[in-house]
Design a protein around this motif. Structure first.
Motif, PDB file in Angstrom:
ATOM      1  N   ALA A 151       2.208  12.426   5.842  1.00  0.00           N
ATOM      2  CA  ALA A 151       3.455  13.115   5.500  1.00  0.00           C
ATOM      3  C   ALA A 151       3.601  13.256   3.990  1.00  0.00           C
ATOM      4  O   ALA A 151       3.937  14.336   3.482  1.00  0.00           O
ATOM      5  CB  ALA A 151       4.646  12.377   6.091  1.00  0.00           C
ATOM      6  N   LEU A 152       3.351  12.185   3.265  1.00  0.00           N
ATOM      7  CA  LEU A 152       3.481  12.241   1.811  1.00  0.00           C
ATOM      8  C   LEU A 152       2.393  13.102   1.189  1.00  0.00           C
ATOM      9  O   LEU A 152       2.621  13.784   0.186  1.00  0.00           O
ATOM     10  CB  LEU A 152       3.451  10.831   1.217  1.00  0.00           C
ATOM     11  N   GLU A 153       1.206  13.081   1.796  1.00  0.00           N
ATOM     12  CA  GLU A 153       0.115  13.941   1.317  1.00  0.00           C
ATOM     13  C   GLU A 153       0.530  15.409   1.381  1.00  0.00           C
ATOM     14  O   GLU A 153       0.301  16.176   0.444  1.00  0.00           O
ATOM     15  CB  GLU A 153      -1.144  13.729   2.169  1.00  0.00           C
ATOM     16  N   ARG A 154       1.147  15.795   2.507  1.00  0.00           N
ATOM     17  CA  ARG A 154       1.553  17.195   2.668  1.00  0.00           C
ATOM     18  C   ARG A 154       2.603  17.576   1.642  1.00  0.00           C
ATOM     19  O   ARG A 154       2.577  18.679   1.085  1.00  0.00           O
ATOM     20  CB  ARG A 154       2.061  17.441   4.089  1.00  0.00           C
ATOM     21  N   ILE A 155       3.529  16.662   1.389  1.00  0.00           N
ATOM     22  CA  ILE A 155       4.565  16.933   0.384  1.00  0.00           C
ATOM     23  C   ILE A 155       3.948  17.034  -1.004  1.00  0.00           C
ATOM     24  O   ILE A 155       4.201  17.974  -1.756  1.00  0.00           O
ATOM     25  CB  ILE A 155       5.642  15.829   0.409  1.00  0.00           C
ATOM     26  N   GLY A 156       3.119  16.058  -1.362  1.00  0.00           N
ATOM     27  CA  GLY A 156       2.538  16.013  -2.699  1.00  0.00           C
ATOM     28  C   GLY A 156       1.670  17.200  -3.030  1.00  0.00           C
ATOM     29  O   GLY A 156       1.638  17.648  -4.185  1.00  0.00           O
ATOM     30  N   ASP A 157       0.976  17.722  -2.025  1.00  0.00           N
ATOM     31  CA  ASP A 157       0.056  18.832  -2.276  1.00  0.00           C
ATOM     32  C   ASP A 157       0.712  20.196  -2.094  1.00  0.00           C
ATOM     33  O   ASP A 157       0.084  21.223  -2.347  1.00  0.00           O
ATOM     34  CB  ASP A 157      -1.157  18.707  -1.337  1.00  0.00           C
ATOM     35  N   ARG A 208     -20.324  11.791   3.823  1.00  0.00           N
ATOM     36  CA  ARG A 208     -20.996  10.504   4.000  1.00  0.00           C
ATOM     37  C   ARG A 208     -20.207   9.350   3.380  1.00  0.00           C
ATOM     38  O   ARG A 208     -20.483   8.189   3.635  1.00  0.00           O
ATOM     39  CB  ARG A 208     -22.407  10.528   3.405  1.00  0.00           C
ATOM     40  N   PHE A 209     -19.201   9.688   2.561  1.00  0.00           N
ATOM     41  CA  PHE A 209     -18.415   8.664   1.871  1.00  0.00           C
ATOM     42  C   PHE A 209     -17.041   8.450   2.505  1.00  0.00           C
ATOM     43  O   PHE A 209     -16.198   7.756   1.945  1.00  0.00           O
ATOM     44  CB  PHE A 209     -18.238   9.051   0.397  1.00  0.00           C
ATOM     45  N   GLU A 210     -16.815   9.035   3.676  1.00  0.00           N
ATOM     46  CA  GLU A 210     -15.514   8.941   4.332  1.00  0.00           C
ATOM     47  C   GLU A 210     -15.196   7.505   4.754  1.00  0.00           C
ATOM     48  O   GLU A 210     -16.089   6.711   5.050  1.00  0.00           O
ATOM     49  CB  GLU A 210     -15.485   9.830   5.577  1.00  0.00           C
ATOM     50  N   GLY A 211     -13.886   7.198   4.780  1.00  0.00           N
ATOM     51  CA  GLY A 211     -13.400   5.945   5.339  1.00  0.00           C
ATOM     52  C   GLY A 211     -12.971   4.924   4.308  1.00  0.00           C
ATOM     53  O   GLY A 211     -13.364   4.969   3.149  1.00  0.00           O
ATOM     54  N   ASP A 212     -12.125   3.990   4.751  1.00  0.00           N
ATOM     55  CA  ASP A 212     -11.662   2.857   3.956  1.00  0.00           C
ATOM     56  C   ASP A 212     -10.919   3.283   2.699  1.00  0.00           C
ATOM     57  O   ASP A 212     -11.243   2.861   1.584  1.00  0.00           O
ATOM     58  CB  ASP A 212     -12.839   1.943   3.597  1.00  0.00           C
ATOM     59  N   TYR A 213      -9.919   4.126   2.882  1.00  0.00           N
ATOM     60  CA  TYR A 213      -9.016   4.521   1.798  1.00  0.00           C
ATOM     61  C   TYR A 213      -7.613   4.668   2.398  1.00  0.00           C
ATOM     62  O   TYR A 213      -7.471   4.873   3.611  1.00  0.00           O
ATOM     63  CB  TYR A 213      -9.451   5.833   1.138  1.00  0.00           C
ATOM     64  N   PRO A 214      -6.579   4.538   1.587  1.00  0.00           N
ATOM     65  CA  PRO A 214      -5.208   4.635   2.115  1.00  0.00           C
ATOM     66  C   PRO A 214      -4.859   6.073   2.497  1.00  0.00           C
ATOM     67  O   PRO A 214      -5.272   7.020   1.824  1.00  0.00           O
ATOM     68  CB  PRO A 214      -4.351   4.150   0.950  1.00  0.00           C
ATOM     69  N   THR A 215      -4.111   6.214   3.567  1.00  0.00           N
ATOM     70  CA  THR A 215      -3.660   7.537   4.004  1.00  0.00           C
ATOM     71  C   THR A 215      -2.169   7.476   4.327  1.00  0.00           C
ATOM     72  O   THR A 215      -1.654   6.446   4.769  1.00  0.00           O
ATOM     73  CB  THR A 215      -4.422   8.020   5.249  1.00  0.00           C
ATOM     74  N   GLU A 220       0.830  -1.201   0.000  1.00  0.00           N
ATOM     75  CA  GLU A 220       0.000   0.000   0.000  1.00  0.00           C
ATOM     76  C   GLU A 220       0.865   1.252   0.000  1.00  0.00           C
ATOM     77  O   GLU A 220       0.614   2.198  -0.763  1.00  0.00           O
ATOM     78  CB  GLU A 220      -0.940   0.009   1.205  1.00  0.00           C
ATOM     79  N   ARG A 221       1.906   1.253   0.826  1.00  0.00           N
ATOM     80  CA  ARG A 221       2.814   2.397   0.855  1.00  0.00           C
ATOM     81  C   ARG A 221       3.641   2.475  -0.440  1.00  0.00           C
ATOM     82  O   ARG A 221       3.917   3.573  -0.939  1.00  0.00           O
ATOM     83  CB  ARG A 221       3.738   2.307   2.070  1.00  0.00           C
ATOM     84  N   PHE A 222       4.040   1.338  -0.979  1.00  0.00           N
ATOM     85  CA  PHE A 222       4.808   1.312  -2.227  1.00  0.00           C
ATOM     86  C   PHE A 222       4.025   1.978  -3.353  1.00  0.00           C
ATOM     87  O   PHE A 222       4.553   2.849  -4.066  1.00  0.00           O
ATOM     88  CB  PHE A 222       5.137  -0.131  -2.599  1.00  0.00           C
ATOM     89  N   PHE A 223       2.764   1.601  -3.531  1.00  0.00           N
ATOM     90  CA  PHE A 223       1.972   2.164  -4.617  1.00  0.00           C
ATOM     91  C   PHE A 223       1.532   3.603  -4.312  1.00  0.00           C
ATOM     92  O   PHE A 223       1.312   4.393  -5.237  1.00  0.00           O
ATOM     93  CB  PHE A 223       0.767   1.276  -4.918  1.00  0.00           C
ATOM     94  N   PHE A 224       1.432   3.941  -3.026  1.00  0.00           N
ATOM     95  CA  PHE A 224       1.163   5.326  -2.645  1.00  0.00           C
ATOM     96  C   PHE A 224       2.329   6.205  -3.106  1.00  0.00           C
ATOM     97  O   PHE A 224       2.126   7.263  -3.739  1.00  0.00           O
ATOM     98  CB  PHE A 224       1.005   5.412  -1.125  1.00  0.00           C
ATOM     99  N   LEU A 225       3.554   5.765  -2.803  1.00  0.00           N
ATOM    100  CA  LEU A 225       4.743   6.509  -3.219  1.00  0.00           C
ATOM    101  C   LEU A 225       4.857   6.551  -4.736  1.00  0.00           C
ATOM    102  O   LEU A 225       5.188   7.598  -5.319  1.00  0.00           O
ATOM    103  CB  LEU A 225       5.993   5.882  -2.614  1.00  0.00           C
ATOM    104  N   LEU A 226       4.565   5.430  -5.388  1.00  0.00           N
ATOM    105  CA  LEU A 226       4.617   5.394  -6.846  1.00  0.00           C
ATOM    106  C   LEU A 226       3.620   6.373  -7.453  1.00  0.00           C
ATOM    107  O   LEU A 226       3.910   7.013  -8.470  1.00  0.00           O
ATOM    108  CB  LEU A 226       4.340   3.979  -7.348  1.00  0.00           C
ATOM    109  N   THR A 227       2.463   6.521  -6.825  1.00  0.00           N
ATOM    110  CA  THR A 227       1.464   7.483  -7.301  1.00  0.00           C
ATOM    111  C   THR A 227       2.022   8.897  -7.261  1.00  0.00           C
ATOM    112  O   THR A 227       1.875   9.673  -8.218  1.00  0.00           O
ATOM    113  CB  THR A 227       0.187   7.390  -6.452  1.00  0.00           C
ATOM    114  N   TYR A 228       2.681   9.242  -6.165  1.00  0.00           N
ATOM    115  CA  TYR A 228       3.287  10.570  -6.067  1.00  0.00           C
ATOM    116  C   TYR A 228       4.374  10.766  -7.119  1.00  0.00           C
ATOM    117  O   TYR A 228       4.418  11.791  -7.808  1.00  0.00           O
ATOM    118  CB  TYR A 228       3.868  10.784  -4.670  1.00  0.00           C
ATOM    119  N   LEU A 229       5.243   9.779  -7.276  1.00  0.00           N
ATOM    120  CA  LEU A 229       6.343   9.897  -8.239  1.00  0.00           C
ATOM    121  C   LEU A 229       5.831   9.946  -9.672  1.00  0.00           C
ATOM    122  O   LEU A 229       6.371  10.672 -10.512  1.00  0.00           O
ATOM    123  CB  LEU A 229       7.316   8.736  -8.073  1.00  0.00           C
ATOM    124  N   ALA A 230       4.813   9.177  -9.977  1.00  0.00           N
ATOM    125  CA  ALA A 230       4.292   9.118 -11.346  1.00  0.00           C
ATOM    126  C   ALA A 230       3.508  10.366 -11.713  1.00  0.00           C
ATOM    127  O   ALA A 230       3.620  10.879 -12.830  1.00  0.00           O
ATOM    128  CB  ALA A 230       3.420   7.875 -11.519  1.00  0.00           C
TER     129      ALA A 230
END
Length: 255
Positions: free
Chosen positions: A119-125, A109-116, A38-48
């Motif tokens: 730290a990477l979110e703050r960098i990416g945005d 109403r749609f919150e929950g069950d997604y990867p978080t 999950e973290r690997f593909f999260f990081l790959l999403t940021y890099l890609a």
């Protein structure tokens, strides 16, 4: 040649993380994966995605809203409430920012069950990250574009906005042009029979009818090129597909 390879590579790598990680995993949880992957593909999403990085959380919430309110005035990116693709993109951007900042009531109403990954979110945005990636793209073009082929610089805006460009193509074309296998009470369409352009995302009519089906193609001649990758990752135990098709899958409309 380096510019062509770079553009095609960026297009399809960014497209892959959007359909595989943001859409099929973050928004729908069609399969599971362990913490490492999950973290690997999260990081790959940021890099890609680089300068056009999209938050998995915000993407998931927007997409869940899109399914719940498809082609109504509450849909965050229906083409039928915008005069052109650019105004639709601008509207989507504003809603995305509101969702990202917890300011959009319809999304809650749609919150929950997604990867978080805060730290990477703050960098990416962060604007510095987006400008830094943009500068890297420009630097690559400066290094490899011949003086006589200056027009190749016109490709740079696609690099800057790669994620939103993919979303605009899918949401505009996939709800305006093509054919329907199912009556979904919305305007979703299948735009291509072999979706080489957006990795299966243009089978919108199929997906809206069968939102948990991993293979977006339904008829034998509909080819979702991302599905074989997902099937392979499942066989390698990188991911575990929850279910490949609905237990009571509806029959497509007659051709």
């Amino acid at each position: 040649m380096p510019i062509l390879l770079f553009f095609v590579g960026h297009w399809y790598l960014s497209l892959f993380v959007q359909t595989f990680y943001l859409h099929r995993y973050a928004a729908h949880k069609m399969y599971t994966m362990n913490r490492f992957w999950e973290r690997f593909f999260f990081l790959l999403t940021y890099l890609a995605q680089g300068s056009s990085y999209l938050s998995p959380r915000a993407y998931a919430l927007l997409h869940r809203m899109h399914h719940a309110y498809s082609d109504t005035d509450k849909d965050p990116h229906s083409p039928h409430f915008s005069s052109n693709a650019f105004t639709m993109m601008w509207k989507t951007k504003n809603i995305y920012n509101s969702v990202l900042n917890d300011e959009y009531e319809l999304a809650k109403r749609f919150e929950g069950d997604y990867p978080t990954w805060n730290a990477l979110e703050r960098i990416g945005d962060h604007w510095m990250s987006r400008i830094g990636w943009g500068a890297a793209y420009v630097g690559f073009y400066v290094a490899f574009v011949p003086a006589t082929m200056w027009y190749l610089y016109l490709l740079l805006p696609f690099h800057f906005l790669m994620g939103p460009v993919h979303g605009a193509i899918v949401n505009w074309s996939g709800h305006k042009y093509g054919y329907q296998n199912f009556d979904n009470n919305d305007k979703s369409r299948n735009s291509l029979f072999f979706d080489f352009l957006t990795g299966g995302e243009l089978f919108q009519n199929n997906h809206h009818k069968l939102p948990m089906r991993v293979n977006f193609g339904v008829k034998w001649w509909e080819l979702d090129p991302t599905y074989p990758v997902i099937w392979t990752l499942d066989k390698l135990s990188v991911i575990k597909i929850k279910r490949e098709k609905s237990a009571k899958e509806p029959v497509p409309l007659a051709a």
